[in-house]
Write a protein that holds these residues in place. Structure first.
Motif, PDB file in Angstrom:
ATOM      1  N   ASP A   1      -8.939  -3.467  14.867  1.00  0.00           N
ATOM      2  CA  ASP A   1      -9.796  -4.257  15.748  1.00  0.00           C
ATOM      3  C   ASP A   1     -11.262  -4.213  15.325  1.00  0.00           C
ATOM      4  N   ARG A   2     -11.521  -3.862  14.081  1.00  0.00           N
ATOM      5  CA  ARG A   2     -12.878  -3.811  13.534  1.00  0.00           C
ATOM      6  C   ARG A   2     -13.024  -4.956  12.533  1.00  0.00           C
ATOM      7  N   GLU A   3     -14.151  -5.659  12.575  1.00  0.00           N
ATOM      8  CA  GLU A   3     -14.364  -6.763  11.652  1.00  0.00           C
ATOM      9  C   GLU A   3     -14.303  -6.255  10.214  1.00  0.00           C
ATOM     10  N   GLY A   4     -13.411  -6.830   9.415  1.00  0.00           N
ATOM     11  CA  GLY A   4     -13.228  -6.369   8.046  1.00  0.00           C
ATOM     12  C   GLY A   4     -12.679  -4.968   7.960  1.00  0.00           C
ATOM     13  N   GLY A   5     -12.016  -4.519   9.020  1.00  0.00           N
ATOM     14  CA  GLY A   5     -11.618  -3.119   9.119  1.00  0.00           C
ATOM     15  C   GLY A   5     -10.257  -2.781   8.565  1.00  0.00           C
ATOM     16  N   THR A   6      -9.602  -3.720   7.894  1.00  0.00           N
ATOM     17  CA  THR A   6      -8.326  -3.439   7.246  1.00  0.00           C
ATOM     18  C   THR A   6      -8.336  -4.062   5.850  1.00  0.00           C
ATOM     19  N   PRO A   7      -7.400  -3.661   4.991  1.00  0.00           N
ATOM     20  CA  PRO A   7      -7.331  -4.236   3.639  1.00  0.00           C
ATOM     21  C   PRO A   7      -6.739  -5.641   3.600  1.00  0.00           C
ATOM     22  N   GLN A   8      -6.404  -6.197   4.748  1.00  0.00           N
ATOM     23  CA  GLN A   8      -5.667  -7.453   4.759  1.00  0.00           C
ATOM     24  C   GLN A   8      -6.432  -8.585   4.085  1.00  0.00           C
ATOM     25  N   GLY A   9      -7.724  -8.705   4.377  1.00  0.00           N
ATOM     26  CA  GLY A   9      -8.511  -9.779   3.774  1.00  0.00           C
ATOM     27  C   GLY A   9      -8.579  -9.655   2.264  1.00  0.00           C
ATOM     28  N   ARG A  10      -8.755  -8.446   1.778  1.00  0.00           N
ATOM     29  CA  ARG A  10      -8.823  -8.221   0.335  1.00  0.00           C
ATOM     30  C   ARG A  10      -7.495  -8.549  -0.332  1.00  0.00           C
ATOM     31  N   LEU A  11      -6.405  -8.187   0.345  1.00  0.00           N
ATOM     32  CA  LEU A  11      -5.090  -8.498  -0.207  1.00  0.00           C
ATOM     33  C   LEU A  11      -4.854  -9.997  -0.276  1.00  0.00           C
ATOM     34  N   ARG A  12      -5.281 -10.721   0.746  1.00  0.00           N
ATOM     35  CA  ARG A  12      -5.086 -12.170   0.754  1.00  0.00           C
ATOM     36  C   ARG A  12      -5.896 -12.860  -0.348  1.00  0.00           C
ATOM     37  N   LYS A  13      -6.991 -12.265  -0.748  1.00  0.00           N
ATOM     38  CA  LYS A  13      -7.778 -12.822  -1.850  1.00  0.00           C
ATOM     39  C   LYS A  13      -7.149 -12.546  -3.207  1.00  0.00           C
ATOM     40  N   GLY A  14      -6.168 -11.655  -3.242  1.00  0.00           N
ATOM     41  CA  GLY A  14      -5.501 -11.339  -4.492  1.00  0.00           C
ATOM     42  C   GLY A  14      -6.329 -10.521  -5.460  1.00  0.00           C
ATOM     43  N   LEU A  15      -7.285  -9.753  -4.946  1.00  0.00           N
ATOM     44  CA  LEU A  15      -8.126  -8.949  -5.834  1.00  0.00           C
ATOM     45  C   LEU A  15      -7.322  -7.788  -6.405  1.00  0.00           C
ATOM     46  N   PRO A  16      -7.521  -7.472  -7.675  1.00  0.00           N
ATOM     47  CA  PRO A  16      -6.732  -6.418  -8.315  1.00  0.00           C
ATOM     48  C   PRO A  16      -7.235  -5.024  -7.965  1.00  0.00           C
ATOM     49  N   VAL A  17      -6.424  -4.036  -8.314  1.00  0.00           N
ATOM     50  CA  VAL A  17      -6.798  -2.636  -8.205  1.00  0.00           C
ATOM     51  C   VAL A  17      -6.550  -1.983  -9.563  1.00  0.00           C
ATOM     52  N   LEU A  18      -6.924  -0.722  -9.669  1.00  0.00           N
ATOM     53  CA  LEU A  18      -6.791  -0.033 -10.948  1.00  0.00           C
ATOM     54  C   LEU A  18      -5.353   0.427 -11.190  1.00  0.00           C
ATOM     55  N   ARG A  19      -4.975   0.454 -12.427  1.00  0.00           N
ATOM     56  CA  ARG A  19      -3.667   0.990 -12.805  1.00  0.00           C
ATOM     57  C   ARG A  19      -3.653   2.498 -12.516  1.00  0.00           C
ATOM     58  N   PRO A  20      -2.461   3.082 -12.351  1.00  0.00           N
ATOM     59  CA  PRO A  20      -2.390   4.511 -11.975  1.00  0.00           C
ATOM     60  C   PRO A  20      -3.173   5.439 -12.893  1.00  0.00           C
ATOM     61  N   ALA A  21      -3.186   5.149 -14.185  1.00  0.00           N
ATOM     62  CA  ALA A  21      -3.876   6.050 -15.117  1.00  0.00           C
ATOM     63  C   ALA A  21      -5.381   6.083 -14.888  1.00  0.00           C
ATOM     64  N   ASP A  22      -5.941   5.019 -14.311  1.00  0.00           N
ATOM     65  CA  ASP A  22      -7.388   4.929 -14.092  1.00  0.00           C
ATOM     66  C   ASP A  22      -7.772   5.053 -12.618  1.00  0.00           C
ATOM     67  N   ASP A  23      -6.794   5.185 -11.753  1.00  0.00           N
ATOM     68  CA  ASP A  23      -7.053   5.083 -10.314  1.00  0.00           C
ATOM     69  C   ASP A  23      -7.764   6.322  -9.774  1.00  0.00           C
ATOM     70  N   VAL A  24      -8.365   6.155  -8.590  1.00  0.00           N
ATOM     71  CA  VAL A  24      -9.157   7.206  -7.953  1.00  0.00           C
ATOM     72  C   VAL A  24      -8.595   7.514  -6.572  1.00  0.00           C
ATOM     73  N   PHE A  25      -8.801   8.761  -6.127  1.00  0.00           N
ATOM     74  CA  PHE A  25      -8.444   9.112  -4.763  1.00  0.00           C
ATOM     75  C   PHE A  25      -9.489   8.545  -3.807  1.00  0.00           C
ATOM     76  N   THR A  26      -9.026   8.100  -2.658  1.00  0.00           N
ATOM     77  CA  THR A  26      -9.913   7.533  -1.652  1.00  0.00           C
ATOM     78  C   THR A  26      -9.631   8.198  -0.309  1.00  0.00           C
ATOM     79  N   ASN A  27     -10.600   8.191   0.588  1.00  0.00           N
ATOM     80  CA  ASN A  27     -10.502   8.898   1.865  1.00  0.00           C
ATOM     81  C   ASN A  27     -10.808   7.931   3.008  1.00  0.00           C
ATOM     82  N   HIS A  28     -10.271   8.255   4.192  1.00  0.00           N
ATOM     83  CA  HIS A  28     -10.328   7.297   5.293  1.00  0.00           C
ATOM     84  C   HIS A  28     -10.517   8.004   6.627  1.00  0.00           C
TER      85      HIS A  28
END
Length: 296
Positions: A165-192
């Motif tokens: 219920d927060r504006e821009g508060g979920t990954p849904q918008g980013r997923l709908r834009k089809g933006l890529p993420v890093l491959r596992p070998a280059d990926d980073v841990f993230t916190n929430h």
């Protein structure tokens, strides 16, 4: 209680106080909020918040803050340029007699890149961006002021805030834009942290925080960023994002987004749980996002 920077999270704090007061039959604290926008006053008043018009970029507009509150929550970000947080400096000068407690919402970006290591509050700060450097400056100002004035200052280091219920508060918008993420070998841990749990931690720190103490405020999730977006895609029924190498991502993603993909750390929240006695309503992002989807 004065909230400086009373956006979504600050308003959640006020709503939680109201709900608690209604449940216990007691009066909660009177909540004031500094706002630079006259247009926001009706919305704040509707939440039972008394708006005070002022701007951290204009010292003269802050005169009415002198001695106005016994407890302060400071959520306003630094200015977008410079090595120092001049906004925090102006706020401290304006408060006059020190309040009993001040809680500051900082960022986990002050730790810089930790190579995926586990990080507690004793880790040396190594901000990797000017933006994070200004947060370090704000923390130092506040803790030094607390020691001089006798006010109990607590710094809450906050990672990515989410809430359905927060504006821009979920990954849904980013997923709908089809933006890529890093491959596992280059990926980073993230916190929430869920926005409601963050509001709870802010309230707890106002009364339970130890003098001049720092707290990591995060949930129990241990995920790399790409896995987080894969999880969200599964919850929302959307395609999983493409995986790119870091070099490929640098060609297609904006600098701000890349900056969040350049730092990897896993936060320990033991101090928050033991000292602030926070009981997370949403212990993991899987629970928080799934519950939001069911409600939707």
């Amino acid at each position: 209680m004065l909230i400086v920077g009373c956006g979504d999270v600050g308003q959640r704090v006020a709503r939680q106080w109201q709900a608690l007061a209604g449940h216990t039959g007691r009066h909660g604290p009177r909540v004031l909020a500094l706002t630079s926008s006259p247009d926001k006053r009706p919305a704040l008043q509707a939440l039972g918040i008394t708006p005070l018009l002022g701007n951290l970029d204009d010292a003269r507009s802050l005169r009415r803050l002198r001695g106005v509150a016994q407890r302060v929550i400071h959520l306003a970000p630094p200015a977008s340029q410079g090595a120092h947080d001049v906004r925090t400096a102006r706020l401290l000068r304006a408060l006059g007699p020190a309040p009993q407690a001040l809680v500051y919402g900082s960022t986990t970006g002050v730790y810089g890149d930790c190579g995926g290591a586990w990080v507690d509050e004793t880790r040396a700060l190594q901000p990797g961006t000017e933006r994070a450097g200004r947060r370090v400056d704000a923390e130092q100002q506040l803790r030094a002021w607390g020691r001089r004035s006798g006010a109990r200052v607590n710094v809450l280091r906050i990672p990515g805030i989410y809430a359905p219920d927060r504006e821009g508060g979920t990954p849904q918008g980013r997923l709908r834009k089809g933006l890529p993420v890093l491959r596992p070998a280059d990926d980073v841990f993230t916190n929430h942290i869920h926005a409601d749990d963050l509001a709870q931690a802010l309230r707890a720190a106002l009364w339970r925080g130890r003098p001049q103490r720092v707290y990591n405020v995060c949930d129990h999730t241990e995920l790399r960023m790409g896995d987080y977006f894969d999880l969200a895609a599964q919850i929302y029924g959307l395609p999983q994002p493409a995986r790119l190498s870091r070099q490929e991502a640098q060609q297609v993603l904006p600098p701000m987004m890349l900056s969040f993909m350049s730092e990897s750390r896993r936060l320990r929240n033991t101090r928050m749980l033991r000292e602030l006695r926070v009981r997370l309503a949403w212990p993991t992002v899987a629970e928080g996002l799934t519950a939001g989807q069911r409600r939707g």
